[in-house]
Each structure stands twice: as C-alpha cells, then as structure tokens.
Design a protein around this motif. Sequence first.
Motif, short mmCIF file in Angstrom:
data_model
loop_
_atom_site.label_atom_id
_atom_site.label_comp_id
_atom_site.label_asym_id
_atom_site.label_seq_id
_atom_site.Cartn_x
_atom_site.Cartn_y
_atom_site.Cartn_z
N SER A 77 0.90 -1.12 -0.10
CA SER A 77 0.02 -0.08 0.04
C SER A 77 0.90 1.44 -0.17
CB SER A 77 -0.99 0.06 1.25
OG SER A 77 -1.74 1.08 1.43
N GLY A 78 0.66 2.13 -0.94
CA GLY A 78 1.45 3.50 -0.92
C GLY A 78 2.86 3.21 -1.93
N GLU A 79 3.11 1.95 -2.20
CA GLU A 79 4.37 1.91 -2.94
C GLU A 79 3.99 1.83 -4.35
OE1 GLU A 79 7.65 -1.51 -3.74
OE2 GLU A 79 5.77 -2.04 -2.55
N SER A 80 5.13 2.52 -5.21
CA SER A 80 5.01 2.58 -6.62
C SER A 80 6.23 1.84 -7.28
CB SER A 80 4.97 4.10 -6.94
OG SER A 80 6.19 4.73 -6.48
N ARG A 81 6.19 1.85 -8.61
CA ARG A 81 7.10 1.13 -9.28
C ARG A 81 6.90 1.40 -10.77
NH1 ARG A 81 8.88 -5.33 -9.02
NH2 ARG A 81 10.71 -4.98 -10.52
N THR A 82 8.26 1.64 -11.50
CA THR A 82 8.30 1.92 -12.89
C THR A 82 8.60 0.78 -13.57
OG1 THR A 82 9.12 4.23 -12.41
CG2 THR A 82 9.28 3.51 -14.70
N VAL A 83 7.83 0.70 -14.81
CA VAL A 83 7.81 -0.52 -15.77
C VAL A 83 8.44 0.07 -17.16
CG1 VAL A 83 6.46 -1.89 -14.44
CG2 VAL A 83 5.37 -0.53 -16.35
N ASN A 84 9.00 -0.55 -17.96
CA ASN A 84 9.22 -0.20 -19.43
C ASN A 84 8.09 -0.78 -20.34
OD1 ASN A 84 11.84 1.02 -18.60
ND2 ASN A 84 12.42 -1.10 -18.43
N VAL A 85 8.15 0.49 -21.13
CA VAL A 85 6.97 0.21 -22.26
C VAL A 85 7.72 0.41 -23.76
CG1 VAL A 85 4.74 0.71 -23.35
CG2 VAL A 85 5.08 0.66 -21.04
N TRP A 86 7.72 -0.57 -24.71
CA TRP A 86 8.21 -0.34 -25.92
C TRP A 86 7.36 -0.21 -27.02
CZ3 TRP A 86 10.38 -3.55 -22.38
CH2 TRP A 86 11.64 -3.09 -21.75
N TYR A 87 7.36 0.50 -28.03
CA TYR A 87 6.34 0.81 -29.20
C TYR A 87 7.10 0.21 -30.29
CZ TYR A 87 2.27 1.96 -31.86
OH TYR A 87 1.17 1.58 -32.73
N ASN A 88 6.82 -0.67 -31.11
CA ASN A 88 7.38 -1.08 -32.20
C ASN A 88 6.35 -1.25 -33.42
OD1 ASN A 88 9.20 -2.08 -34.31
ND2 ASN A 88 9.43 -4.25 -33.36
N PRO A 89 6.27 -0.08 -34.37
CA PRO A 89 5.21 -0.25 -35.25
C PRO A 89 5.24 -1.49 -36.11
CG PRO A 89 6.59 1.58 -35.63
CD PRO A 89 7.18 1.07 -34.47
N ALA A 90 4.20 -1.85 -36.76
CA ALA A 90 4.23 -2.53 -37.72
C ALA A 90 5.03 -2.25 -39.06
CB ALA A 90 2.96 -3.39 -37.91
N VAL A 91 5.33 -3.20 -39.95
CA VAL A 91 6.20 -2.88 -41.19
C VAL A 91 5.12 -2.19 -42.21
CG1 VAL A 91 7.70 -3.43 -43.00
CG2 VAL A 91 7.78 -4.51 -40.94
N ASP A 92 3.94 -2.54 -42.24
CA ASP A 92 3.11 -1.91 -42.97
C ASP A 92 2.21 -0.90 -42.60
OD1 ASP A 92 1.58 -3.50 -41.30
OD2 ASP A 92 0.42 -4.61 -42.88
N LYS A 93 2.51 -0.38 -41.26
CA LYS A 93 1.80 0.68 -40.98
C LYS A 93 2.00 1.78 -41.49
CE LYS A 93 0.32 1.83 -36.14
NZ LYS A 93 -0.94 0.79 -36.27
N ASP A 94 0.96 2.57 -41.82
CA ASP A 94 1.23 3.78 -42.46
C ASP A 94 1.63 4.98 -41.83
OD1 ASP A 94 0.04 2.84 -44.85
OD2 ASP A 94 -1.90 3.23 -44.22
N GLU A 95 2.33 5.90 -42.14
CA GLU A 95 3.04 6.98 -41.43
C GLU A 95 1.76 7.75 -40.64
OE1 GLU A 95 6.78 9.93 -42.16
OE2 GLU A 95 5.17 9.81 -43.56
N GLY A 96 1.87 8.24 -39.41
CA GLY A 96 0.81 9.05 -38.67
C GLY A 96 1.01 8.95 -37.25
N THR A 97 -0.16 9.60 -36.55
CA THR A 97 0.06 9.75 -35.02
C THR A 97 -1.03 8.61 -34.72
OG1 THR A 97 0.77 11.78 -34.92
CG2 THR A 97 -0.56 10.97 -33.16
N TYR A 98 -0.82 7.75 -33.99
CA TYR A 98 -1.58 6.58 -33.35
C TYR A 98 -1.81 6.74 -31.83
CZ TYR A 98 -0.94 4.97 -38.15
OH TYR A 98 -0.85 4.81 -39.45
N SER A 99 -3.05 6.52 -31.30
CA SER A 99 -3.22 6.44 -29.86
C SER A 99 -3.20 4.92 -29.45
CB SER A 99 -4.52 7.22 -29.42
OG SER A 99 -4.44 8.69 -29.87
N PHE A 100 -2.79 4.93 -28.21
CA PHE A 100 -2.78 3.34 -27.47
C PHE A 100 -3.22 3.45 -26.15
CE2 PHE A 100 1.43 4.81 -27.49
CZ PHE A 100 2.05 4.41 -25.95
N GLU A 101 -3.44 2.24 -25.41
CA GLU A 101 -3.94 2.28 -24.08
C GLU A 101 -3.03 1.12 -23.40
OE1 GLU A 101 -7.98 1.34 -24.11
OE2 GLU A 101 -8.47 3.56 -24.45
#
Length: 573
Positions: free
Chosen positions: A80-104
């Motif tokens: 309770s009250g403790e916090s921790r940091t985790v790492n997140v990596w975003y690797n777009p798909a090869v066929d993904k079009d150029e642009g801004t994308y939202s994620f959750e």
Amino acid sequence: MNLSKRLTILTLLITIMTTAVAAGPADLTLFPDESSSRIDSFTSYEMEVENLGPVKDSFKFSSSEPSEISIAPTEVTLDSGESRTVNVWYNPAVDKDEGTYSFELYATSQASGTTFTTNGEVNVIKDHDVSVEVAESSQTACLGQAATYKIEVTNDGIQQEEFSLETDYGQLSTERVSLEDGETKTVELRISSNSEIERNFNLVTASITSYAQEIDRISFTAETCFDSEMNVQPQTQDVAAFNQAEFEVSIENLGTKSDVFRVTSSAGELAEEELEVASGETETTTLNVRPEELGGQQIQIAAEGESTSSTNVGLNVQNGMEASIGYTNSNPRYCEDERASAEVRVQNTGAAAETFSLSTSDGNLSTSNVQLEEGESTNVTVNLGNRQPDSYPVTVQTTAETFGEPTSSAQTNVVVENCYDLEMDVLPEVVSAGENRSTVYEIQLNNTGTQQNTYALKTDGPEWVDLGTDNVTIEGGQSENVYLYAGIPFKKEGEVVITATATGKEIQKSKTVRLVVGEDIEEAIESDQNQVSGSFTQSISSFISEVDGNTGSKVIASIVAGLGIVLSALYLI
C-alpha cells in the motif's frame, strides 16, 4: 455441523471480506505521453504504477496493441502506497502507415479484478515508403486480346530507392524501378488468355533494401466477346429455273459485345448486306436466288464481323419451261377450193417466261416461235393451202428453247371435201313426137358434194319448152328430179335440140337432148340408136309415178293421145 467446520468457514469469510476492503485503486502515469518512431525502429516509454489501496496488491499489465507494444515486467506486487516504474516499447508494424496513433495501457488488480488505464500516443515515421496506384485494377478482355494495367509506382520515402514488382500472372513491362524520393514511374502489366477465365492475384511492390512495400489486388477476366452462329431456312429448296427462291438468313450474336456483320452469298441477292447485332440478339435478312441452270446447286452464305459464321444451302433447280398445246378447232373441214388450215393454242404452263419453237408435220406455220410470259397463251395457224379432197393428219410440236426441252405436241386431221359437185342427166336423150303434141323430159340432179347447194335451172331451146321449176335446193349426197315440158306447136316438123343447164355454188352442168317432130318419126323409130317407144315409155312411166292430181291427169291424157297417133301411123304403113 461440527465446530471445526464452522470455524473454518468463518475464517474464510473474514479473509474474503478483509481482502475486498483492502483492495484499493491504482494510479498509472506514462512518461512521455507521446513519442515518435520510425517504421523500422521503436520508441520507449516509462509507466509508473502506484498502489493507492490500503493493502498489498499485485498488478498485471497489458495494452491495446499487443503486437506492437511490449511491457516489462508484465506484473508487479506493491505494498500500500508503494510505486514502481515499468518499461514500455512501441515497435510499429512494417506495413503501418505514417501518422499519429493512440494506444492504451492496462493494469489489472489481482485482488479486485479491477483494470486501470492510461493513454499514450506514437508518431510513426517512415524513412522508406512506396505507394502504388493501379488504374482499372479490375479489367475484362476478349479472348486472345490483352488487357493492359497502368501501374504508377511512387517513392514516398526520403531517399532514392529501388523497388521490385512481382506478380504471379501476366507480363510486366519491367520488374524493377529506381526512384528518387517523390519520383513516380509507370509500369505496364499485360494479360491475355485464349480461354475464358476469371483470375484474382496480387501485385507486390517492395524495396530492394528496406521495409517499404505495398500489396495490391488485381482482377482479370477473359471472355468470349465475339462469337456468332448462322441459321438459314430452308436448308434445301426445289425451284423452277428462272424463278425466285427465298432463304431467310439469321445471325445470332453469341458474344458479349455488339458486332457488325457483312453478309455475303455465292449466289443471289441479299436484302441487307450489313447487320448490326447486339450481344445475345438475332438479326435476319433475306436471300433471293433466281437460278438459270438446271440441277443441284450449293450456295455458301457467310457473315463476317469480329467473328465469322457460315453455312451452305442446297437448291434443286428444275425445268419449269412447260407449254400446253391444243387445236382450237378439232378436225376442221374445208372444201377443195378453200385454203385449208388448222389453229393451235399454245399456253405457257411453266413457271417463268419462255420462248417456244414450233414445228409442224404438214403445212406452214404462221410463226416458228412464240415468246410467252407465265400463264400467257397465243394462237398459231398451220396453213395447208389448197388440197385435193382427203384427210390430212397434222402434228404441231412445241419445244422450250432455254434448255431444249420439254416438248409438247397436238395432232388433228384436216379434212378437205368435195363440197360442191353435181351429177346431171336428162332422160330420154332423144324423143320423137308428132306436131301439136307434148312430151316430158326427166332431169335427174344428184348432189355428189358434201354441202347443201341450190341450183338455178334454165333451158336453151324453143320457147315452147318449159321447166317445172327455176331452181331446186338439194342436201349434200341427195338427189332430186325436175321435169322439162315440150309442147310441140302445130305444123312443127324436124329435129329440135334442147339444152338444160343447172348452175349452183362452184358448179355448173349442162345436158343436151333431141326432139324429133313430124316426118322424121319413122326414121327415129327405126334407128338402132334411138328406140323411141322404149325410151319414151320408160320416161313416161317414171314421170307418172312422181306426179299426181290434175297435172298428172292432163299429162296422162296428152301422152295417151300421142300414143294413139303413133300407133295409127304404124298401122297404115
């Protein structure tokens, strides 16, 4: 229920209730909340997770794009009250079009099952990119014809690049293009087929050195655009030469496109030589043939457009040049002084106009040939001229000149008769009588001709010679008798010559007799050549048998008196 079991259940319920009360919210913080990444690279984020609940809890992490987002560690346990940091990596798909994308990003509490969420954004950047535009990507071509696809390849990257083009169907004008950044080149893809086909396939355009790639779907259909079928009715036909035979020619367009057909025939004339026929439709024209030769004929009919169809029809050509011939006056009869002839009627009973030649077994024809339309007729005269009495057979024959056949003939007998003839006799030829006495001659008229005739009678002699009638009408082959009266005047002596003449149509006959009067009676009686009493008696008997009434009585009295005088003279001698 024993006490131990009750204690166990109570303990479990207390634990569940304590956990439910202890499970609390969690706070998720993403840093940075927006980042950028190239298509062939990745970007990283840090997410801080704080347990805001009153008790210790475990949290399991996930994302809305699991194929492109990686999280490490995937699960943490926090007091309770403790916090921790985790790492997140975003690797777009090869066929993904150029642009801004939202994620959750999600953190799910193991204690309560509650999921906590935070949002982030990523800017996908392409250093290498290619775009392909296929004009008319779905095409239909006719069999044997090529469909051409125009393919525009554009380098949307930031540097010069070479791209390969691959397809499992058709023929590319080139399989590689080198493009500067922003440059566009056109490549052609040609596809053809000799059979009907429907084909869907991929066109893959890919960089030789990078991830840039695009896949396009292409459709090709090969169909029978041009095909036709010809139907002609009737297939065979019987027709007379120089008559019209008609065929109905139908062209059916079996292809998928409209076509224009040029129709030709090896014989005859077509009502229409060009037919435009829509797909699936049928158009018709008429072929008219007027044959001029006998026998079987084959006629080839063809229709040529983008497709060709043809067929043969048969024509059985018959000789329709027929004529009927007959005499207008069967067995004509003529007199021997007339010009004999016979008349025939010739009619064209065939199926076309024709010229007919004529011949005769006797005499001369008024014309040697006649030209007649179908059904037309004319009369032709056979002249025989003047002929002796007899029966003359005459046969006239016609021949159709076009083919030298058929022939027709008619026969009759022309009869020439002795129409006007006469046999004439006067009895007796010599008569002796005394003066102041009377005698009678019998004129025998036999009409030996075949026609009725009227004869005018006259005498050439003394005025005291008289005819019982001036004319007599006698049927052909019949006889009539006329009487000549000689009333001898007083003191008349010597020999008297009397000539009787009968004149009829086309004939004249005369007969001369002698009458001896007075002193010459004895010589007349004694003459061996003139037996007066015998001839005279015969004449009187014949005459008496044919006369009656008062006239007969007077004649008999005169004859008796004459006989008395003759007998007295003989007695005195």
